[in-house]
Motif scaffolding. Structure first.
Motif, short mmCIF file in Angstrom:
data_model
loop_
_atom_site.label_atom_id
_atom_site.label_comp_id
_atom_site.label_asym_id
_atom_site.label_seq_id
_atom_site.Cartn_x
_atom_site.Cartn_y
_atom_site.Cartn_z
N ASN A 77 -30.38 28.82 10.74
CA ASN A 77 -29.10 29.46 10.43
C ASN A 77 -27.97 28.47 10.16
OD1 ASN A 77 -30.16 32.05 10.75
ND2 ASN A 77 -29.78 32.02 12.96
N ILE A 78 -28.27 27.17 10.29
CA ILE A 78 -27.25 26.14 10.14
C ILE A 78 -27.71 25.12 9.11
CG2 ILE A 78 -25.86 24.38 11.31
CD1 ILE A 78 -25.37 27.24 12.34
N LEU A 79 -26.83 24.78 8.18
CA LEU A 79 -27.13 23.76 7.18
C LEU A 79 -26.02 22.72 7.19
CD1 LEU A 79 -28.81 22.72 4.78
CD2 LEU A 79 -27.44 24.22 3.29
N LEU A 80 -26.37 21.50 7.56
CA LEU A 80 -25.41 20.39 7.55
C LEU A 80 -25.43 19.74 6.18
CD1 LEU A 80 -23.48 18.52 9.19
CD2 LEU A 80 -25.50 17.13 9.73
N MET A 81 -24.27 19.66 5.54
CA MET A 81 -24.18 19.12 4.19
C MET A 81 -23.10 18.05 4.10
SD MET A 81 -26.47 20.52 2.23
CE MET A 81 -25.83 19.85 0.70
N GLN A 82 -23.49 16.88 3.63
CA GLN A 82 -22.53 15.80 3.40
C GLN A 82 -22.01 15.91 1.98
OE1 GLN A 82 -23.77 11.86 4.62
NE2 GLN A 82 -22.57 10.88 2.99
N ALA A 83 -20.70 16.02 1.86
CA ALA A 83 -20.06 16.07 0.53
C ALA A 83 -18.59 15.75 0.69
CB ALA A 83 -20.25 17.44 -0.13
N ASP A 84 -18.07 14.94 -0.20
CA ASP A 84 -16.64 14.64 -0.25
C ASP A 84 -16.00 15.67 -1.17
OD1 ASP A 84 -14.09 13.60 -0.71
OD2 ASP A 84 -14.79 11.52 -0.67
N VAL A 85 -15.08 16.47 -0.63
CA VAL A 85 -14.49 17.55 -1.44
C VAL A 85 -13.68 17.03 -2.61
CG1 VAL A 85 -14.49 19.16 0.51
CG2 VAL A 85 -12.43 17.78 0.03
N VAL A 122 -19.43 18.60 -4.51
CA VAL A 122 -19.20 19.98 -4.07
C VAL A 122 -20.19 20.92 -4.76
CG1 VAL A 122 -17.59 21.92 -4.17
CG2 VAL A 122 -16.81 19.67 -3.39
N ASP A 123 -20.36 20.75 -6.07
CA ASP A 123 -21.29 21.60 -6.81
C ASP A 123 -22.71 21.45 -6.26
OD1 ASP A 123 -19.26 22.53 -8.40
OD2 ASP A 123 -19.76 21.30 -10.15
N ALA A 124 -23.11 20.21 -5.95
CA ALA A 124 -24.44 19.99 -5.40
C ALA A 124 -24.59 20.64 -4.03
CB ALA A 124 -24.72 18.48 -5.32
N TRP A 136 -9.72 23.55 -4.47
CA TRP A 136 -10.04 24.17 -5.75
C TRP A 136 -11.48 23.88 -6.16
CZ3 TRP A 136 -10.38 27.72 -8.86
CH2 TRP A 136 -10.59 27.59 -10.24
N HIS A 137 -11.95 22.64 -5.92
CA HIS A 137 -13.34 22.32 -6.23
C HIS A 137 -14.29 23.30 -5.52
CE1 HIS A 137 -12.44 17.82 -7.23
NE2 HIS A 137 -12.24 18.61 -8.27
N CYS A 138 -14.02 23.54 -4.24
CA CYS A 138 -14.89 24.41 -3.45
C CYS A 138 -14.78 25.86 -3.91
CB CYS A 138 -14.57 24.28 -1.97
SG CYS A 138 -14.92 22.64 -1.28
N ALA A 139 -13.55 26.32 -4.15
CA ALA A 139 -13.37 27.69 -4.61
C ALA A 139 -14.04 27.90 -5.96
CB ALA A 139 -11.88 28.02 -4.69
N ARG A 140 -13.87 26.96 -6.86
CA ARG A 140 -14.47 27.08 -8.19
C ARG A 140 -15.99 27.12 -8.11
NH1 ARG A 140 -12.20 23.18 -12.70
NH2 ARG A 140 -12.62 21.64 -11.08
N ALA A 141 -16.55 26.39 -7.15
CA ALA A 141 -18.01 26.35 -7.01
C ALA A 141 -18.58 27.65 -6.44
CB ALA A 141 -18.41 25.17 -6.14
N VAL A 142 -17.85 28.30 -5.52
CA VAL A 142 -18.39 29.50 -4.88
C VAL A 142 -18.03 30.79 -5.62
CG1 VAL A 142 -18.33 28.39 -2.61
CG2 VAL A 142 -16.46 29.92 -3.27
N LEU A 143 -16.97 30.77 -6.41
CA LEU A 143 -16.50 32.00 -7.05
C LEU A 143 -17.55 32.68 -7.93
CD1 LEU A 143 -12.76 31.22 -7.85
CD2 LEU A 143 -13.62 33.26 -6.66
#
Length: 267
Positions: free
Chosen positions: A66-74, A80-82, A129-136
């Motif tokens: 249920n948990i996913l640890l992800m390294q990414a610089d926003v 972020v897309d990856a 914005w990077h994160c919002a654009r990726a999930v929208l």
């Protein structure tokens, strides 16, 4: 300290939801990750550095599936897309985004370097914005979603010597309102939370740097109408509410969590 344990008489408030939380290894982000996991969400824990402490924190949240640890610089749209692609591959969807990652950049305006100006906006505004654009696109495909931006009282009131941080936070609240209206008819809500002084590691470090740390802590608490400093869990509970279906008619708005401090005209 307020407990993050949910009352046993109520069902989990985020059961079946998938939440991506940026800057989730400490402070407000960590409090959100703990509370969301406790309330049944599958959580993507975003960190800038996937170190031992981050891995231990992610492991503490619940069942590994249920948990996913992800390294990414926003700051990086590619990273972020990856991250979002990996999260979708793992969980199939993202229902909630908490844009918590942020940095403090405080300076005299004319002494501010171009590098620091760019760094502030790259994390505090463009990163969200990077994160919002990726999930929208995924939220649009599902016809629902909740994006929660962690803004600041600096987005409402100006504190001298804090430039350009309040400029970025005003922008983040503007981003919240614009996206909230843009996608309201598609079942997507975008809201922000503006915390005041909260007992995070950054706040603790500022107290520790004072000549008399305890006196400085007390001085800061006395500035607040409630005479105490806020806790990360108190912000997390508001994020939990906004993430849940309980807040389904709340959109394009900002919630201040500052103990009433920003409403004072003078001390």
């Amino acid at each position: 300290m307020h407990s993050t344990h949910a009352p046993h008489t109520f069902p989990p408030r985020l059961a079946g939801k998938v939440a991506l939380i940026t800057g989730a290894a400490h402070g407000i982000g960590a409090a959100c990750a703990k509370l969301f996991a406790l309330h049944g969400a599958r959580v993507i824990v975003n960190v800038r550095s996937c170190n031992d402490a981050a891995m231990a924190f992610a492991a503490s949240l619940g069942q590994p599936e249920n948990i996913l640890l992800m390294q990414a610089d926003v700051r990086s749209r590619e990273q972020v897309d990856a991250m979002v692609s990996a999260a979708i591959a793992r969980f199939g969807t993202i229902d909630v985004l908490v844009n918590n990652a942020g940095i403090n950049v405080f300076s005299d305006p004319l002494a501010l370097s171009q590098e620091d100006w760019t760094r502030c906006f790259a994390v505090d505004l463009e990163g969200a914005w990077h994160c919002a654009r990726a999930v929208l696109p995924h939220m649009l495909a599902g016809g629902a979603g909740s994006i929660i931006n962690i803004a600041s009282v600096h987005g409402h009131k100006i504190i001298p010597g804090s430039f350009p941080y309040p400029v970025a936070k005003h922008g983040l609240i503007g981003l919240t309102r614009a996206l909230g209206i843009e996608y309201a008819a598609h079942g997507i809500r975008v809201n922000s939370i503006s915390p005041g002084l909260i007992l995070t590691a950054i706040a603790e470090a500022s107290f520790a740097a004072a000549a008399d740390p305890q006196a400085e802590r007390q001085r800061q608490a006395e500035l607040l109408p409630c005479k105490r400093i806020g806790e990360p869990e108190e912000v997390a509970y508001t994020a939990l509410f906004l993430a849940s279906d309980e807040a389904r008619f709340i959109n394009a708005t900002d919630i201040l969590i500052d103990g009433g401090r920003s409403q004072l005209y003078h001390e």
